[in-house]
Structures are given as structure tokens and as C-alpha cells.
Enzyme design. Structure first.
Site: not given
Lengths: 351, 349
Positions: A190-193, A213, A268, A270, A294, A299, A317
Site C-alpha cells: 500500500l505505497g503510493r501506487i 510489511r 502491475i 514486476r 503488464d 520480458e 509493460h
């Protein structure tokens, strides 16, 4: 003593408010010219093609060296290693230990990404090399794409469009799909994104749960202390955390089973966040309801078994690949480089 | 993907509908009423099969589409048919209503009423019910899905990936950001309001055009569609179709929206002058479009098939299993209420 009249004219000119302003502008122009000259000689290595705008600006402001210009990368680096003061990398090719070791005069790595998994941060710290990234400017685009993927997967947008373009609507209606509004969304990280995704999903009446975490005191969402608990209690699981040694394959067989045959995975983050062979077999066997991806483990390789499935959406991506955001990211890379070479505080330092 | 039938009951209104439905008090006479003798005409096949199965179980169901010659059905059975169940494709027009002298109720499996001759129903005292609110979320979700799919070229990128080796040779093109773009909504009813609520979460400034300004909203009102189109980047059509709103999106509105503007139509095909829309898209005078409806469904303009700045859907606005099942329950609930002489759940007329 009488001063010559021209002196008085110049003194009046420079001591007036307009005069002082002109002085200031002149000084700034001189400073700008000196700074430009200083930076023109700074060798900046770009690791791979990433943005034509960024490439043009780096070419204009610095001495740009492009790693992909040469087939023999090792020789290229050997010949130019002394020149290079900065590296501009991204999520495809960053600055690993080998590259850093080959650049004795490296001072800064300015990454055209928010993710740092392609940079050997430990080595940078040891060598005193500064590292910057591009947080915030891409948050909205990535969050938008997560919602776009969830909607496209659940409502089979791409499949329905293909159904129409291939003339099938003339013979029958498209089948029913499944609703997005109101489905429970679980966010990994639950960071910025992650927070931006939660904000958007809430507007669709989706109850939000998350795993991180540690619990976030300012979040009103339900916290789950394990990924499996989160997956067992949501219908749409979104991977939005940073890639570290701990989060590699955080979505594994057990998590996929907990999400279940009606659950949807949206990645979205890695590719290595997900155990890809497990994901593919779960989708092919119907043990997972669907996926919007994505990113992939290797890749640009993508498991071909996914190509025939209608309950997956596959993107290349493109999380932050809008015109506006690419420019904003590039401007941040350039601003960090300029700040460094002018001895000013970095805008978005990591190390 | 597989969705259990039971999942339909997770629709927020489904449990309410079921509760009302089953709590309808039954009189002694109605308990004895043989509903299997009540003729109900279903105008066309409808998904999911649940509605047809239930109608068949409860009533004497006649399936209009099984009779290529409509008179074959109408002549022998016209006296039996007391109810019509139609939808957004085939409703109850004047001709059909005239052919059914015993018709008491039209229970539409849709929220749009443009396929029902409401004036004729009113004249004849025929009740009409529909399925409002249930499709609001699905339609609004689809509006946002279309915006994201058009701006971020989701289908184009998916195809790019599935072609395999193409990605190895170069990245997909840059696309256009959604967050922060101004959204103009034509018709701020239930669906328009739901779209506005979602778009606000993407920090989109919202404005609207409606027949009259709404007192209880903070969004900016424009008194004309052209003004709205000139002042937004994404124009969404969500009003109902009436003679006044036919071709409400015409050449002038499309020009006002412009080469960077995007049109989203989740209303009805005839809201848009399709020929003008097609030429604007082909000539680049309009930036893009997300269309779920067309003037002559199931025909869609083939000139658009080669464009990557459009998303074309086969009228799937409310096509989720959860919502369709809830809609079916509402149709059944309205029919039962009518035949038990109870208040209709969602009457129009």
C-alpha cells in the site's frame, strides 16, 4: 571630482529597479551559459532506448553515450569508461554491479523509473554513487492501468471488441461477463501506487483489503498480515509492491489457490513477483479465474500458453507509458542530473 | 470465466428484490390461481437462460422468435397473452400491442424504453415496468472501461503482445493519460452520476449538460451540448433516447470536441450521427471513441474496424451475469405482483 557623465548614466541605470533586474537577468544568463558549458562535457551513459525526448535532451545538455550503439558492449565501456560520470537506466537495463565496476568515475545513477530492482544499490552506497528515481510522476498512470486491466479482464473488453470486428455479432449476442463494482479488491503493497489504486477502486464500491510489511496507521482499509489471508479474502488481487528479495514470487501456488477459480490477479508490479509457471498452469487449468498482466518474468518473453485464453489481458509493460508521464519522468531524470552536476540538492534521491 | 449462479445474489439489490418478491402476501384466491394458464410472450432470446426457464416454469410461455411468421403465433394465441416480456432489442411496438387484445402488462428486461410504445400502453391501460438502477453500476463501469481502453489502447497493446515476436523489436507506442482529463457528461441521471463519481476518483473535473441544471450537484453545468463539448476532453453520452436527443451528437458537437477529444457512447446508437462520427474519426477530426451502441445494431460501421483509437463493443452495457440475474428477478417480481393485484415494484406507466 566630477565623474564623467557616462558614468552617471550607467550608475543611474544600474541602481534603478529596472537596472537591478537587468543585472540579475544578465547574471543568470552568464551562470546558465557557464553551467551549460560545464555539463556539456559530462559523460552520461544511457543504457537502452527509452524515450526519444530524454535522448534528445541528454544529447543537447551532456556528452551522451548510448550503450546500445555498440555490439561489443565490453569494448565500448572500456574505451569510454573514464568519460562517464552518470548512468541513465530504466526497468529494462539499470546499473548492475558489473557496469558500476567498469565505470571508475561514476558519480550518479539517475533511473528513468520508480523501481530500483535493476540497480545494485549496495554497491552504489559503498562507492558513494548517488541514485535517483522517478516517484510520484507515474503513480496515476500505473493506478489507472491497474483499474483498466481489472475492467478489461472482468468485462472482456478486448474479446468483445474482437467479436464485433470479426462479424460475429450478426449471428449472436456476446456472452455475459462479470461485474466489477462491489468486488473486493486486495492490494499487495500500500505505497503510493497501491493507495492510488485503492482510491479509484473505492469509487466503484469495492471493499479494500491490503497486505504490507507493516500495517499503515493512516489507512482505513482492512489489513491482512499474510498474502494468503489477503488472497483468500478478496476477489481481485493487485500486486503493487516493490521488487526485493523478499517479494520475489510473493504470488506463488498457495496464494493462487487461495484466490481461486473466480479470483482475478492483476500484476502491475514486476514479473518476478509472480511464480509464472504456476500462474500459467492455474489459468490454463481453470484454477484461477483470470489475470491482467503488464509485466512478466522474462520480458519481452511471454508464456505463449496465455495467448489463447480469453480470461487474460496481456500488456507490454506500459504502466507509465503515456506521453505526459514519459516527459515528466524524463524531466525529473534531467533535473536530478543537473542538480548533481551543479552541486545542488537532488530532487528525488534514493541513495 | 466461470461464475456461479449463486454469485448473482451478491448484487446489492438482488437480496432486496428477492425479499420483496417472496414476501408478497398471497390471497386465498391467488394461491389457487393457475399461473401456468397465463400466457406470457417473450419477444426474443435473452441471456442468461434463467429468465426464460423461470417464465416457462411459472407461466404459459410463448417464444416469439420460434415463429418465423409472426401471425402463426398471434392468431391462435392472441387471446391468451396477458403479458409481454421484451428488452432493448425487441420491445412492444404499436403493431404488437394492437395484436394482443388481452395484454395487461409489458415487463421490460431493460432500463431503456424506446422500444415500447408508451403512449399506446397508456391509452389501453397497459402497465409497463422496467429494470432501473440495477444496471447503473455495470453501465458506469463500462463507461470508465471504455475511456481507459481508448486512451491507453489496451486492446491494441494486447494484440501487439499476442503477436509474439513484435515486442522484442520495439516497445508499444506511448498513449494518453486518463487521470486529470476533463469529463463532460450528457445526462446526469443515475448512470451519469455514477460515472461522475468514478471519474472523480481519477481527479477528473466533471461537467455536464442536462435538460435543466441539477440543484443537488457541484459539477459545472453547461446549457448546451456544444458548450459542454468545447470544454471537456472526454464526452460521455448517458441520457435517455427521445426524439429530442436523437443525433444530439452531431457534426458541430464533434468539431467542438476536436482532434484530441474522445467520445464515449453508452446511451443509444441514435444519440450520435453515426455517419458524421465515422468521417470525423477516419479523417482525424476526432481523437477517439469508445462505442457500446450503434445506429443499426448489430451492424457497426466497418470503416472503424481498422482504427486503433476506437473501441467497439456489441451492446454489452449491462451484460454481466450478476446484473442480468437481478434484472430477471425484477421482471418476474413485477409480473407476479401484477397477477396478484399487488403494487408493481418498478412501474413506468
Amino acid at each position: 571630482m566630477r565623474w564623467p557623465s557616462f558614468f552617471h548614466r550607467r550608475r543611474r541605470k544600474f541602481s534603478s529597479p529596472q537596472g537591478r533586474n537587468q543585472n540579475l537577468h544578465r547574471a543568470l544568463r552568464i551562470l546558465s551559459v557557464v553551467s551549460s558549458k560545464l555539463m556539456e562535457n559530462k559523460g552520461v551513459l544511457m543504457t537502452c532506448p527509452m524515450s526519444s525526448y530524454l535522448e534528445e535532451q541528454l544529447q543537447k545538455r551532456f556528452r551522451l553515450l548510448k550503450l546500445w550503439d555498440s555490439q561489443m558492449k565490453a569494448d565500448f565501456l572500456k574505451q569510454n569508461s573514464q568519460l562517464i560520470s552518470a548512468v541513465v537506466g530504466n526497468t529494462v537495463l539499470g546499473a548492475d554491479s558489473e557496469l558500476i565496476d567498469s565505470l571508475p568515475n561514476l558519480e550518479i545513477v539517475s533511473s528513468n523509473s520508480v523501481g530500483l530492482d535493476k540497480i545494485d544499490l549496495v554497491k552504489c552506497k559503498e562507492r558513494g554513487i548517488r541514485v535517483t528515481n522517478t516517484p510520484d510522476v507515474l503513480t496515476d498512470d500505473v493506478a489507472d492501468l491497474a483499474i483498466g486491466l481489472a475492467l478489461a479482464t472482468l468485462r472482456k473488453i478486448s474479446v468483445a471488441d474482437g467479436f464485433l470486428r470479426n462479424g460475429l455479432w450478426k449471428n449472436s449476442d456476446f456472452g455475459l461477463t462479470t461485474k466489477f463494482s462491489g468486488k473486493s479488491v486486495g492490494i499487495l503493497g500500500l505505497g503510493r501506487i497501491g493507495s492510488a489504486i485503492a482510491k479509484r477502486a473505492k469509487a466503484f464500491g469495492c471493499p479494500i483489503g491490503y497486505h504490507s510489511r507493516s500495517r499503515k496507521p493512516n489507512a482505513n482499509y482492512k489489513y491482512y498480515s499474510s498474502v494468503i489471508d489477503l488472497a483468500a479474502n478478496c476477489q481481485i488481487l493487485v500486486v503493487a509492491c516493490a521488487l526485493t528479495d523478499e517479494t520475489r514470487h510473493i504470488v506463488n501456488r498457495e496464494v493462487i489457490d487461495a484466490l481461486g477459480p473466480e479470483g482475478i490477479l492483476i500484476n502491475i508490479g514486476r514479473g518476478p513477483h509472480v511464480d509464472e509457471p504456476e500462474l500459467v498452469s492455474a489459468l490454463v487449468e481453470g484454477r484461477l479465474g483470470g489475470a491482467g498482466l503488464d509485466v512478466y518474468e522474462n520480458e519481452p518473453e511471454i508464456p505463449e500458453k496465455l495467448f489463447q485464453l480469453q480470461n487474460v489481458v496481456l500488456l507490454s509493460h506500459v504502466g507509465s507509458d503515456t506521453v505526459a508521464t514519459c516527459k515528466a519522468m524524463a524531466d525529473l531524470v534531467l533535473a536530478n542530473l543537473e542538480a548533481h552536476f551543479l552541486g545542488k540538492p537532488l530532487l528525488t534521491p534514493v541513495v | 470465466m466461470p461464475t456461479k449462479r449463486e454469485d448473482a445474489s451478491t448484487h446489492p439489490l438482488a437480496s432486496t428484490i428477492k425479499l420483496v418478491f417472496h414476501c408478497l402476501p398471497q390471497t386465498a384466491s391467488s394461491k389457487k390461481m393457475d399461473s401456468n394458464s397465463i400466457g406470457v410472450l417473450m419477444t426474443c432470446p435473452m441471456s442468461p437462460p434463467y429468465l426464460e426457464q423461470e417464465l416457462d416454469r411459472r407461466y404459459r410461455l410463448l417464444r416469439f422468435w420460434k415463429f418465423p411468421q409472426k401471425t402463426e403465433l398471434l392468431k391462435p394465441h392472441s387471446q391468451e397473452i396477458r403479458a409481454v416480456v421484451g428488452n432493448a432489442t425487441i420491445g412492444a411496438n404499436a403493431e404488437l400491442i394492437d395484436a394482443l387484445p388481452k395484454l395487461e402488462i409489458v415487463s421490460s428486461y431493460s432500463v431503456g424504453l424506446d422500444k415500447i410504445d408508451l403512449a399506446k400502453c397508456k391509452d389501453r391501460g397497459i402497465k409497463v415496468t422496467y429494470t432501473p438502477d440495477l444496471i447503473t453500476d455495470d453501465a458506469a463501469d463500462l463507461g470508465i472501461a471504455l475511456i481507459l481502453a481508448v486512451l491507453r489502447k489496451i486492446r491494441g497493446c494486447d494484440l501487439f503482445v499476442r503477436r509474439g515476436p513484435v515486442w522484442k523489436n520495439g516497445d508499444f507506442q506511448l498513449t494518453s493519460k486518463f487521470t486529470g482529463k476533463s469529463v463532460g457528461i450528457i445526462g446526469l441521471g443515475r448512470i451519469g452520476t455514477a460515472i461522475a463519481k468514478r471519474a472523480e476518483a481519477f481527479d477528473c473535473p466533471i461537467s455536464y449538460y442536462s435538460r435543466s441544471e441539477k440543484a443537488d450537484t457541484n459539477y459545472k453545468y453547461y446549457p448546451s451540448v456544444i458548450d459542454l463539448a468545447s470544454n471537456c476532453q472526454i464526452l460521455v453520452v448517458t441520457c435517455s433516447l427521445t426524439p429530442e436527443t436523437r443525433h444530439i451528437i452531431n457534426r458541430e458537437v464533434i468539431d467542438a470536441l476536436g482532434p484530441k477529444g474522445v467520445l464515449i457512447n453508452i446511451g443509444r446508437g441514435p444519440h450520435v450521427d453515426e455517419a458524421e462520427l465515422v468521417s470525423a474519426l477516419v479523417e482525424g477530426r476526432l481523437g477517439g471513441a469508445g462505442l457500446d451502441v450503434f445506429e443499426n445494431e448489430p451492424e457497426a460501421p466497418e470503416e472503424l474496424f481498422g482504427l486503433d483509437n476506437v473501441v467497439l463493443l456489441p451492446h454489452v452495457g449491462s451484460g454481466t451475469i450478476e446484473t442480468r440475474t437481478a434484472m430477471a428477478d425484477l421482471v418476474l417480481g413485477n409480473l407476479e405482483a401484477h397477477f396478484l393485484n399487488k403494487p408493481l415494484l418498478t412501474p413506468v406507466v
